[in-house]
Scaffold this motif. Structure first.
Motif, PDB file in Angstrom:
ATOM      1  N   VAL A   1      46.059  44.649  48.357  1.00  0.00           N
ATOM      2  CA  VAL A   1      45.539  43.843  48.032  1.00  0.00           C
ATOM      3  C   VAL A   1      45.364  43.340  48.233  1.00  0.00           C
TER       4      VAL A   1
ATOM      5  N   LEU B   1      43.895  39.282  45.971  1.00  0.00           N
ATOM      6  CA  LEU B   1      42.567  39.849  45.299  1.00  0.00           C
ATOM      7  C   LEU B   1      42.543  38.176  45.331  1.00  0.00           C
TER       8      LEU B   1
ATOM      9  N   THR C   1      36.844  37.178  39.671  1.00  0.00           N
ATOM     10  CA  THR C   1      38.185  37.616  40.861  1.00  0.00           C
ATOM     11  C   THR C   1      37.835  39.368  41.525  1.00  0.00           C
TER      12      THR C   1
ATOM     13  N   THR D   1      39.261  42.008  44.238  1.00  0.00           N
ATOM     14  CA  THR D   1      39.905  43.216  45.131  1.00  0.00           C
ATOM     15  C   THR D   1      39.933  43.182  46.725  1.00  0.00           C
TER      16      THR D   1
ATOM     17  N   SER E   1      32.030  39.575  46.800  1.00  0.00           N
ATOM     18  CA  SER E   1      33.532  39.628  47.067  1.00  0.00           C
ATOM     19  C   SER E   1      33.828  38.479  48.379  1.00  0.00           C
TER      20      SER E   1
ATOM     21  N   PRO F   1      44.974  47.552  42.973  1.00  0.00           N
ATOM     22  CA  PRO F   1      43.218  46.828  42.248  1.00  0.00           C
ATOM     23  C   PRO F   1      43.795  46.301  41.226  1.00  0.00           C
ATOM     24  N   TYR F   2      43.342  45.047  41.155  1.00  0.00           N
ATOM     25  CA  TYR F   2      43.661  44.109  39.770  1.00  0.00           C
ATOM     26  C   TYR F   2      42.037  44.604  38.598  1.00  0.00           C
TER      27      TYR F   2
ATOM     28  N   SER G   1      39.751  43.890  37.535  1.00  0.00           N
ATOM     29  CA  SER G   1      38.911  42.496  36.936  1.00  0.00           C
ATOM     30  C   SER G   1      37.580  42.541  36.354  1.00  0.00           C
TER      31      SER G   1
ATOM     32  N   GLU H   1      34.921  43.692  38.368  1.00  0.00           N
ATOM     33  CA  GLU H   1      35.164  45.368  39.324  1.00  0.00           C
ATOM     34  C   GLU H   1      35.796  46.830  38.402  1.00  0.00           C
TER      35      GLU H   1
ATOM     36  N   TYR I   1      34.863  50.335  43.013  1.00  0.00           N
ATOM     37  CA  TYR I   1      35.374  49.891  44.009  1.00  0.00           C
ATOM     38  C   TYR I   1      34.578  50.020  45.764  1.00  0.00           C
TER      39      TYR I   1
END
Lengths: 454, 454
Positions: free
Chosen positions: A233, A235, A245, A247, A287, A301-302, A304, A307, A323
């Motif tokens: 991924v 970021l 942020t 991903t 995004s 994946p972060y 965040s 998300e 996501y």
């Protein structure tokens, strides 16, 4: 009503305030019928007469007649006088007669206007390019006009060479230009319930389309020597105060994502991320990180805050889909649409927009009877991948009530669903990713309103 | 030089005044070399350090270092504060950092500014869409902001039914949207002689490209029952004070000509003919009659003043070619271009525009040695008929003098000519229809200037 028509310029376009009390009052007093009979005839006569004074027109205009107004023999002032010079506006602005067509905040939608939405007035727009001045806005912490001389983009994480780029560095790189739509994942959110917002500006106006110019993100990732074996991924991080942020899967990042500075031929507007934003074709707007200052390459994946708390699809069983970012195939009739009024029976050009985050639009069908019968609309060229497509279709309005709908099909074969089909899978608790068929009801009075038809 | 870079934002883009004395003076003092060595390093360090204060960045930025400036540990203000709300500008405007990019009049080109030109700043634009605020202007009697509620279009002459249309009448009709370039027939006029104007804005800036929306003229002519047996031409007339009329052959009028109200998604701008102009794809701008008020169907060319005195091609034998209206295949490199300066050796993205009034662009070749060697450029999509096409090609500048040229080929096989090839046929007395290959010379100092290469 004639005064209102003059005030608002054209029959179909939504007035400044679609709940304009005097408009409603006039309609209720039944002046609409008088208008239908009289307006076209009157304006026809007056026009013929005023044109008659032009020498070049005298021959033919004589056949058209005059209505006795003593002023109509004078040529209009703009035909008799010297106009304004070139570059009177070195950067031009719309006509003073077009001041109704603005992006508008929906009052009360959020607690503060710095973390809100201003919607694009789709009902008054043509073609597929959104004028940059009317591009929708969605901020999480307000917008800034960042000095491009001081702005930097850092690339870090799983790369051989961490780098910081100036705008000069980026703008010297190989660049590409592409037309793409951008749609907020929460566009048409209110339609999940039965809250029918009163115009297409507020129901679908978190949608815009521009020609973007920038360097492919793949070029930058190559330049930094990203870890091709382990990277999964990236970021993307914005420079505003919202700690935004997002991903993005590495295969998408290497595909068609741009680090863009250009929008519709010029630099991005401040509200749209000047001097640098991410362009993630087909993916929801959140995004497309604005005021982009950092890309980190990672292996998972972060999750965040944007998300893991927001931008997730609430499902009927109480779970959340995370996501989900592709904007599925969707369309909407922009005119006639809710808040507008048909002031006469007869011919209308039904026009609207279709788009798909998966590719190109293959076909758009239009119904005027709430989905019983469908006809295929004309698509304007170019038809581009992950871009708005304009459709048009002829319609003769008899004066009877009608329900207008459009249904788009993309080149994967996916068909835009009805709202009840979508609710059967997704429930009604969601905010995001509502791509259902939209219904506009035309009343016998000519008023158009937002309805849900199952 | 560093200050200048900050002031103008980017290395390549032309400063406000391309003859900026301080820029030239700095270059002559040899500060360019110092800049090449020091600027990128300095900005890299400063950027890494200032980013380091962001918690999200601390991990990776630590590896980049800092240069000891006590202020760089503070996050920029825009990362710490609440920004402006949505719809702060209900109709948005460019960044305050972009105020150099304006359309500009060439002083002294004409006697009064109401009958002059304001050129599009091609050197700073991207892609193919011209922002409407920067669309070039060419007026003969100045511009007006006409009330669309009062504006009318008359169709007369060889028709069964003479008609006068309101804007409402027109905007209810079947409409189409298409992207087309518009170029003044006198664009690049000064290059017929050896007068090398100092920037691409002034040499090629009577060129713009937009998405236009309107009703096909053929629909209106059918509506009026034009005389299919005897009609040979239509005459288009504008509503300004210049008595602008232009003859258009009937086969063209029935082909792709639009009576347009929309430009780049919104209503035409006043300077571009609001509320109605003719769109005549592939044909010189003067025929795209602005503030269109009348179309007359006739059986022979009208030889109006703008066809019999102006807009004729002066030939070397003293004769004049009349009714030459197609804009032949042409291209120009927009960056690097005259008035700009390359402040470093190394990689540059050469970018430019190509177009043809006959159809689509098939290929664009670029030379960096004055036409000895050519490489084929990348064309950005979409490539559309009678529309601008953006091209890009990589270039590594060694620091030696170079001459940049582009050569377009359209899908009829026509190849854009060299200036001496064009002069061999057309002489040097002409004003109109110069579509020759343009040469930009890059000096060892990095300064780019307009030269003629045979």
């Amino acid at each position: 009503m004639v005064n209102l028509i003059r005030k608002y310029g054209r029959i179909l376009r939504a007035p400044e305030n679609f709940l304009q009390p005097e408009l409603i009052a006039e309609m209720q007093r039944g002046q609409l019928d008088e208008t239908r009979r009289g307006f076209l005839r009157k304006s026809f006569l007056a026009a013929g007469a005023s044109l008659a004074a032009g020498t070049a027109l005298a021959r033919s205009a004589a056949a058209i007649g005059a209505d006795g107004d003593p002023n109509i023999l004078a040529l209009p002032e703009h035909s008799r006088t010297l106009g304004k010079p070139v570059a009177a506006n070195p950067y031009g602005v719309p006509s003073a007669h077009e001041t109704n067509l603005l992006r508008r905040e929906s009052p009360g939608l959020t607690r503060v206007s710095a973390a809100s939405v201003a919607f694009t007035p789709l009902q008054g727009l043509f073609g597929i390019i959104t004028p940059s001045g009317l591009h929708f806005e969605r901020h999480h912490q307000g917008w800034h006009d960042i000095d491009p001389g001081k702005h930097r983009l850092m690339i870090n994480g799983m790369v051989k060479r961490q780098k910081v780029y100036t705008m000069d560095d980026l703008m010297r790189m190989p660049s590409v230009s592409r037309m793409h739509f951008i749609e907020c994942g929460a566009n048409t959110a209110m339609e999940w319930g039965n809250v029918a917002v009163p115009s297409v500006q507020y129901s679908h106006g978190m949608l815009s389309c521009s020609e973007f110019t920038g360097v492919p993100l793949s070029v930058l990732l190559e330049d930094c020597g990203f870890d091709k074996h382990n990277a999964r991924v990236v970021l993307a991080e914005g420079a505003d105060g919202s700690s935004m942020t997002r991903t993005i899967p590495i295969d998408r990042a290497l595909d068609d994502v741009l680090v863009a500075w250009g929008m519709n031929g010029e630099m991005l507007r401040p509200e749209n991320g000047y001097p640098l934003r991410l362009v993630v074709p087909g993916v929801q707007g959140v995004s497309w990180v604005k005021w982009l200052r950092r890309i980190e390459v990672g292996d998972k994946p972060y999750a965040s805050k944007d998300e893991a708390i927001h931008y997730m699809d609430a499902m009927p069983d109480g779970s959340y889909r995370q996501y989900t970012s592709i904007q599925e195939c969707k369309s909407v009739i922009t005119s006639p649409s809710a808040g507008q009024a048909l002031l006469d029976t007869g011919f209308y050009n039904i026009t609207g927009l279709a788009w798909s985050g998966r590719g190109k639009i293959k076909r758009v069908d239009v119904s005027v009877d709430g989905g019983k019968n469908w006809r295929t609309a004309r698509l304007e060229t170019p038809v581009l991948s992950k871009c708005l497509t304009r459709f048009n279709i002829d319609w003769e309005w008899s004066g009877n009530p009608a329900v207008l709908q459009s249904r788009a099909i993309d080149d994967t074969g996916y068909v835009q669903p009805k709202i009840n089909e979508l609710r059967a899978v997704r429930g009604t608790r969601s905010i995001y990713h509502n791509n259902a068929i939209q219904s506009w009801q035309v009343a016998q009075t000519g008023e158009v309103s937002n309805v849900q038809v199952y």
